[in-house]
Design a protein around this motif. Structure first.
Motif, PDB file in Angstrom:
ATOM      1  N   UNK A  81       1.266  -1.023   0.301  1.00  0.00           N
ATOM      2  CA  UNK A  81       0.107   0.096  -0.154  1.00  0.00           C
ATOM      3  C   UNK A  81       0.490   1.371  -0.197  1.00  0.00           C
ATOM      4  N   UNK A  82       2.141   1.203   0.679  1.00  0.00           N
ATOM      5  CA  UNK A  82       3.217   2.073   1.127  1.00  0.00           C
ATOM      6  C   UNK A  82       3.197   2.619   0.048  1.00  0.00           C
ATOM      7  N   UNK A  83       3.338   1.059  -0.662  1.00  0.00           N
ATOM      8  CA  UNK A  83       5.203   1.707  -1.829  1.00  0.00           C
ATOM      9  C   UNK A  83       4.590   2.042  -3.449  1.00  0.00           C
ATOM     10  N   UNK A 141       7.991  -3.222   7.934  1.00  0.00           N
ATOM     11  CA  UNK A 141       7.389  -2.653   6.514  1.00  0.00           C
ATOM     12  C   UNK A 141       8.645  -1.392   6.816  1.00  0.00           C
ATOM     13  N   UNK A 142       9.316  -0.908   7.401  1.00  0.00           N
ATOM     14  CA  UNK A 142       9.670   0.412   7.954  1.00  0.00           C
ATOM     15  C   UNK A 142      11.403   0.278   6.429  1.00  0.00           C
ATOM     16  N   UNK A 143      11.832  -1.408   6.952  1.00  0.00           N
ATOM     17  CA  UNK A 143      12.897  -1.909   5.898  1.00  0.00           C
ATOM     18  C   UNK A 143      12.784  -2.322   4.741  1.00  0.00           C
ATOM     19  N   UNK A 144      11.188  -3.440   4.659  1.00  0.00           N
ATOM     20  CA  UNK A 144      11.160  -3.381   3.161  1.00  0.00           C
ATOM     21  C   UNK A 144      10.986  -2.633   2.425  1.00  0.00           C
ATOM     22  N   UNK A 145       9.438  -2.030   2.349  1.00  0.00           N
ATOM     23  CA  UNK A 145       8.722  -0.669   2.039  1.00  0.00           C
ATOM     24  C   UNK A 145       9.799  -0.109   0.898  1.00  0.00           C
ATOM     25  N   UNK A 146      11.032   0.083   1.081  1.00  0.00           N
ATOM     26  CA  UNK A 146      11.941   1.505  -0.159  1.00  0.00           C
ATOM     27  C   UNK A 146      11.800   0.348  -0.713  1.00  0.00           C
ATOM     28  N   UNK A 147      12.378  -0.867  -0.447  1.00  0.00           N
ATOM     29  CA  UNK A 147      12.738  -1.984  -1.566  1.00  0.00           C
ATOM     30  C   UNK A 147      11.855  -2.346  -2.955  1.00  0.00           C
ATOM     31  N   UNK A 148      10.180  -2.542  -2.041  1.00  0.00           N
ATOM     32  CA  UNK A 148       8.497  -2.603  -2.726  1.00  0.00           C
ATOM     33  C   UNK A 148       8.831  -1.337  -3.266  1.00  0.00           C
ATOM     34  N   UNK A 149       9.282  -0.292  -3.286  1.00  0.00           N
ATOM     35  CA  UNK A 149       8.663   0.734  -4.290  1.00  0.00           C
ATOM     36  C   UNK A 149       9.538   1.272  -4.941  1.00  0.00           C
ATOM     37  N   UNK A 150      10.814   0.577  -4.533  1.00  0.00           N
ATOM     38  CA  UNK A 150      12.223   1.126  -6.422  1.00  0.00           C
ATOM     39  C   UNK A 150      12.107   0.147  -7.438  1.00  0.00           C
ATOM     40  N   UNK A 151      11.003  -1.105  -6.570  1.00  0.00           N
ATOM     41  CA  UNK A 151      10.934  -2.270  -8.300  1.00  0.00           C
ATOM     42  C   UNK A 151       9.534  -1.779  -9.033  1.00  0.00           C
ATOM     43  N   UNK A 190       4.291  -6.006  -8.749  1.00  0.00           N
ATOM     44  CA  UNK A 190       3.702  -5.925  -7.915  1.00  0.00           C
ATOM     45  C   UNK A 190       4.128  -7.551  -7.327  1.00  0.00           C
ATOM     46  N   UNK A 191       3.696  -8.319  -7.979  1.00  0.00           N
ATOM     47  CA  UNK A 191       4.109  -9.721  -7.537  1.00  0.00           C
ATOM     48  C   UNK A 191       5.434  -9.433  -7.194  1.00  0.00           C
ATOM     49  N   UNK A 192       6.419  -9.543  -7.584  1.00  0.00           N
ATOM     50  CA  UNK A 192       8.055  -9.058  -6.686  1.00  0.00           C
ATOM     51  C   UNK A 192       8.085  -9.142  -5.923  1.00  0.00           C
ATOM     52  N   UNK A 193       7.352  -7.726  -5.853  1.00  0.00           N
ATOM     53  CA  UNK A 193       7.682  -7.009  -4.359  1.00  0.00           C
ATOM     54  C   UNK A 193       6.670  -7.795  -3.475  1.00  0.00           C
ATOM     55  N   UNK A 194       5.786  -8.409  -3.342  1.00  0.00           N
ATOM     56  CA  UNK A 194       4.925  -9.130  -2.343  1.00  0.00           C
ATOM     57  C   UNK A 194       5.880  -9.980  -2.021  1.00  0.00           C
ATOM     58  N   UNK A 195       6.749 -10.771  -3.182  1.00  0.00           N
ATOM     59  CA  UNK A 195       7.457 -12.059  -2.571  1.00  0.00           C
ATOM     60  C   UNK A 195       8.719 -11.474  -1.680  1.00  0.00           C
ATOM     61  N   UNK A 196       9.180 -10.603  -2.043  1.00  0.00           N
ATOM     62  CA  UNK A 196      10.213 -10.319  -1.110  1.00  0.00           C
ATOM     63  C   UNK A 196       9.738  -8.796   0.161  1.00  0.00           C
ATOM     64  N   UNK A 197       8.726  -8.335   0.477  1.00  0.00           N
ATOM     65  CA  UNK A 197       8.359  -8.503   1.826  1.00  0.00           C
ATOM     66  C   UNK A 197       7.771  -9.596   1.685  1.00  0.00           C
ATOM     67  N   UNK A 198       6.942 -10.130   1.265  1.00  0.00           N
ATOM     68  CA  UNK A 198       6.599 -11.211   2.026  1.00  0.00           C
ATOM     69  C   UNK A 198       7.597 -12.284   3.011  1.00  0.00           C
ATOM     70  N   UNK A 199       8.536 -12.528   3.201  1.00  0.00           N
ATOM     71  CA  UNK A 199      10.041 -13.371   3.128  1.00  0.00           C
ATOM     72  C   UNK A 199      10.757 -12.660   3.963  1.00  0.00           C
ATOM     73  N   UNK A 200      10.895 -10.853   3.845  1.00  0.00           N
ATOM     74  CA  UNK A 200      10.856 -10.733   4.614  1.00  0.00           C
ATOM     75  C   UNK A 200      10.752 -10.319   5.880  1.00  0.00           C
ATOM     76  N   UNK A 201       9.586 -10.135   6.152  1.00  0.00           N
ATOM     77  CA  UNK A 201       8.086 -10.549   7.643  1.00  0.00           C
ATOM     78  C   UNK A 201       8.255 -12.227   7.914  1.00  0.00           C
ATOM     79  N   UNK A 202       8.208 -12.958   7.199  1.00  0.00           N
ATOM     80  CA  UNK A 202       8.324 -14.400   7.390  1.00  0.00           C
ATOM     81  C   UNK A 202      10.135 -15.252   8.125  1.00  0.00           C
TER      82      UNK A 202
END
Length: 271
Positions: A81-83, A141-151, A190-202
């Motif tokens: 949502x933020x990204x 989220x604070x750590x992974x959101x910038x990565x998702x945003x650039x993707x 979005x799919x690539x960013x979701x994978x990175x975000x999910x694995x970061x939280x997991x």
């Protein structure tokens, strides 16, 4: 040529899948077989599959997996949502400080978690966010959101701006353009960013180990670390828990991979 390619692919599959097989085989071993003189057998002892039930009774791995799923899902949703909104703003809007804002997002990746964990702990303690899932979701989220945003921004940059101009002429708002035109076209990003975000939280361990004091709120990585003892570690229980921890991540990756392929076809622009 085809035979050589098939052999090479088979070797890669065996190499990638062997750790999962080893966890499966070790989880079926007993203390005598794992710590005996002969060492662990190469083939799994299927007759010992009944001990999995006692593992589930003795170890709250299902609760730990549930906590990890809540945190990973919350991190993925909040990060996307933020990204998405930040990526669209940086890609389409021209405003003063746009470059500085992008650099600030990028600079967050220069800070390791260990560097800010103490001040972050003090902030969360004052805000009452310790020993809870929501605080951990915010930290991840604070750590992974910038990565998702650039993707996602990279995907938006490739969309012709003329599509949005045509929609604006037809009376579409910015929000409608973003959610009905832009997002379907950047579904691979979005799919690539979701994978990175999910694995970061997991997979995240440091924040979870520091912010969660109650064992009932532990995530699976923290729970797995608790198995390690000074004189004894139950490897069959560890590998059984690790197998349960790895399977959802593997399934999610395979599902997201299919989403990337379907997104590439559905997001094609004609003409």
């Amino acid at each position: 040529m085809r035979i050589g390619r098939a052999i090479l692919i088979t070797l890669f599959v065996v190499f990638a899948g062997f750790p999962v097989y080893w966890m499966f085989a070790t989880s079926l071993g007993t203390e005598s077989s794992l710590y005996g003189e002969g060492g662990q057998p190469l083939w799994p002892e299927i007759g010992n599959i009944g001990q999995w039930g006692s593992f589930l009774t003795d170890v709250p791995i299902i609760g730990w997996l549930g906590n990890s799923f809540i945190i990973a899902t919350g991190t993925t949703i909040l990060s996307l949502l933020l990204a998405i909104t930040a990526a669209y703003a940086l890609s389409r809007y021209r405003f003063y400080g746009r470059g500085v804002a992008g650099f600030i997002f990028f600079s967050t990746q220069m800070l390791p978690e260990a560097l800010i964990i103490v001040p972050l702990y003090a902030i969360f303690a004052g805000a009452g966010l310790l020993n809870g899932h929501f605080g951990l979701i915010l930290a991840d989220t604070a750590f992974v959101m910038p990565v998702a945003m650039f993707i996602i921004k990279g995907g938006i940059d490739k969309i012709p701006y003329e599509l949005e101009e045509s929609a604006r002429i037809d009376g579409c708002s910015r929000a409608r353009i973003l959610f009905t035109i832009v997002l379907p076209l950047i579904s691979p990003s979005i799919a690539a960013a979701s994978v990175i975000a999910f694995f970061d939280g997991w997979n995240e361990f440091m924040f979870a180990n520091t912010f969660l004091s109650s064992s009932s709120l532990w995530t699976a990585p923290v729970g797995l670390a608790s198995f390690l003892g000074q004189f004894y570690t139950p490897m069959n229980q560890v590998m059984f828990s690790a197998l349960l921890f790895a399977l959802p991540a593997i399934v999610f990756f395979l599902w997201a991979q299919r989403g990337i392929v379907s997104g590439l076809t559905s997001g094609a622009v004609k003409g």
